[in-house]
Design an enzyme around this catalytic site. Sequence first.
Site, PDB file in Angstrom:
ATOM      1  N   CYS A 417       0.832  -1.202   0.000  1.00 32.47           N
ATOM      2  CA  CYS A 417       0.000   0.000   0.000  1.00 32.47           C
ATOM      3  C   CYS A 417       0.875   1.263   0.000  1.00 32.47           C
ATOM      4  CB  CYS A 417      -0.992  -0.049   1.151  1.00 32.47           C
ATOM      5  SG  CYS A 417      -2.436   0.969   0.838  1.00 32.47           S
ATOM      6  N   HIS A 544      -3.619  -4.976   0.388  1.00 32.37           N
ATOM      7  CA  HIS A 544      -3.065  -5.471   1.662  1.00 32.37           C
ATOM      8  C   HIS A 544      -3.066  -7.001   1.640  1.00 32.37           C
ATOM      9  CE1 HIS A 544      -2.646  -1.723   3.908  1.00 32.37           C
ATOM     10  NE2 HIS A 544      -3.656  -1.315   3.175  1.00 32.37           N
ATOM     11  N   GLU A 546      -1.506  -9.052   3.355  1.00 29.15           N
ATOM     12  CA  GLU A 546      -1.443  -9.672   4.690  1.00 29.15           C
ATOM     13  C   GLU A 546      -2.835 -10.037   5.221  1.00 29.15           C
ATOM     14  OE1 GLU A 546      -1.034  -6.533   3.968  1.00 29.15           O
ATOM     15  OE2 GLU A 546      -1.596  -5.171   5.599  1.00 29.15           O
TER      16      GLU A 546
HETATM   17  N1  GLN Z   1      -1.931   6.697   2.861  1.00 30.75           N
HETATM   18  C1  GLN Z   1      -1.994   5.944   1.631  1.00 30.75           C
HETATM   19  C2  GLN Z   1      -3.322   6.124   0.918  1.00 30.75           C
HETATM   20  O1  GLN Z   1      -4.274   6.563   1.501  1.00 30.75           O
HETATM   21  C3  GLN Z   1      -1.722   4.480   1.886  1.00 30.75           C
HETATM   22  C4  GLN Z   1      -2.773   3.839   2.728  1.00 30.75           C
HETATM   23  C5  GLN Z   1      -2.320   2.539   3.331  1.00 30.75           C
HETATM   24  O2  GLN Z   1      -1.146   2.226   3.364  1.00 30.75           O
HETATM   25  N2  GLN Z   1      -3.257   1.773   3.818  1.00 30.75           N
HETATM   26  O3  GLN Z   1      -3.424   5.803  -0.232  1.00 30.75           O
END
Ligand code: GLN
Length: 601
Positions: A417, A544, A546
């Site tokens: 992410c 994500h 994970e």
């Molecule tokens: N802050 C980043 C976004 O909003 C990544 C978000 C995250 O890592 N869950 O895109």
Amino acid sequence: MDGDNLLSSIRDHSVDTEFYLPLPSGYTPGSTKYVIVVGTVMSGLGKGIFSSSLARCLQDKGLKVTPIKLEGYLNIDSGTLNPYRHGEVFVLDDGTECDMDLGTYERALDQDLTRLNFTTSGQIYRRVLERERTGGYLGRDVQMIPHVTGEVKNRLRELAVATQADVVFVEIGGTVGDVENAYYIEAMRQLAFEEGQRSVCFVALTYVLEPPSLGEQKSKAAQLGIRRLMETGIQPHMIACRASRPATQKVREKIALFSNVPPERVFSMHDCESVYQIPDMLRGAGCDRAVVEWLQLDQQVDDAAEREAREAWMGYVTRLRQAARQVTVGITGKYTSVRDAYASIIKAFEHAGVRLGCKVNLQWIETSDLDDDNVTEALKDLHGIVVPGAFGTRGAEGKIACLKHARATNLPCLGICYGFQMAVIEFARNVCDMEGANSTEIENECRYPVINVLPEQKKIEGLGGTMRLGGYDAVVKAGTLAARMFGPHVRMRFRHRYEVDPRYVPQLEAAGMVFSGKSPRAEIYNILELPAAMHPYFIGTQAHPELTSRPLRPHPMFLGLVHAALKRAYTDYDEPLEFDTPEDDSEPPLEAPQRVAGSER
Ligand code: GLN
């Protein structure tokens, strides 16, 4: 009047009675069993782990189980909670942002859960207040009892109808005696009365102290905690004693005596190496059989299915203990002091490590003070690195320095992410000569906004439930590492506001970065990788991974990282890496599930 008669006498005209019993259509009282787990003495006993392990034991017996977590706080969901205080925000496929315990349940049960498996006081009160505003209470004063408690029971019964579960596992957040969960406990007392004898099994999780100065276990705190539960009108049917060492017979007998629970239903739930050993600990102690007996489910138990499920699970536990090799992987994280903030990542490494017969040691890397000059020293002992999700600006430059170092020194690397976004920024700056490339989350007016706010996010105001959330399908480019992992398409879970700005993709690709996964509907790039000619293992994802790793089905991106780390750590390591790529190469099921929040892209 017993529960059955009570229900039938008031079902159709509840306004005229002191009762309030909204029953979802299709629900037959007494046909679903409930196991209700409450905590006494203190929080942090691992109610979720206990409850999910017990649920797993019953699922292995061929019973259909479903969990629900009842949170006491007033937030509508966990989306706005700080992971530093509450642990990671877990995201379900339908976009629900919930407590990390839902991750524990998904992993233990290997089930995809939904918004029905999680509620907060905020949600319960919101429903009650909305109903009041639409005249749903027909002139009555709206009260904690019966209306708010009625709504709690309604939620459990809705879950029972939706899942057709034989047994609903209810985990009540907090500890008996908390103001926040008192009405949940009262609702459970009512539920047991209404559903009738042997429909509900109350399990009290308690704690046995062992002060080092005494060197022996003491049961007083546990006795008082259980007494507190009994004051609410609930007689527990089973007691599980958390303790650092096995709870002694003497202590268990004392607790039994003070709580009206026979000693054979007071179990020890002491600390062990991995939470995945707990189902077997429960079986060994007979905890699962006690529940089945109490709920009179004996006839539904499938012994052959249980043996098979147990063997598969025990294979995992045995491999966990017998790891022949070790690697060290760094996690660059802002919340490095609180492990719970990265609970699913830690678990995903365990799953991948067990598959490959390798113990994965994790090293936490605080990036706030890292730069190109000190990064080599900071990462020198690592065989791999993960740059996980994050929000805001702190530590971003340090993460970019880590990614640069990983790319330049062939250090196996996974960007998740925010980490994926930082990998794009690093590549743009240092390979594509886009000096000043950044994310608009970090620097709004930057020269090359290679990471930019999602178009749909520009119009959104407010914080709760507004990100691009939940499971979406991605189409995977043939011939890439991602294609080896997933085949032609993959479903992953998302929680983000920013994305790779598609305008820069041609330039990044021309310099060698491969965008190997993309949303089928929109210009959202989901997976990046560096080709084998450039790097042994450098992959990132806007999703994500994970969150969907399971004990017996480790996520391929973690599997790949641990495998690459093994190769780096052991020069003679030459085991081939096999992914469980699905054989089915039919068209992707591109339908998004019913969304709780977020957009439909
Ligand atoms: N802050 C980043 C976004 O909003 C990544 C978000 C995250 O890592 N869950 O895109």
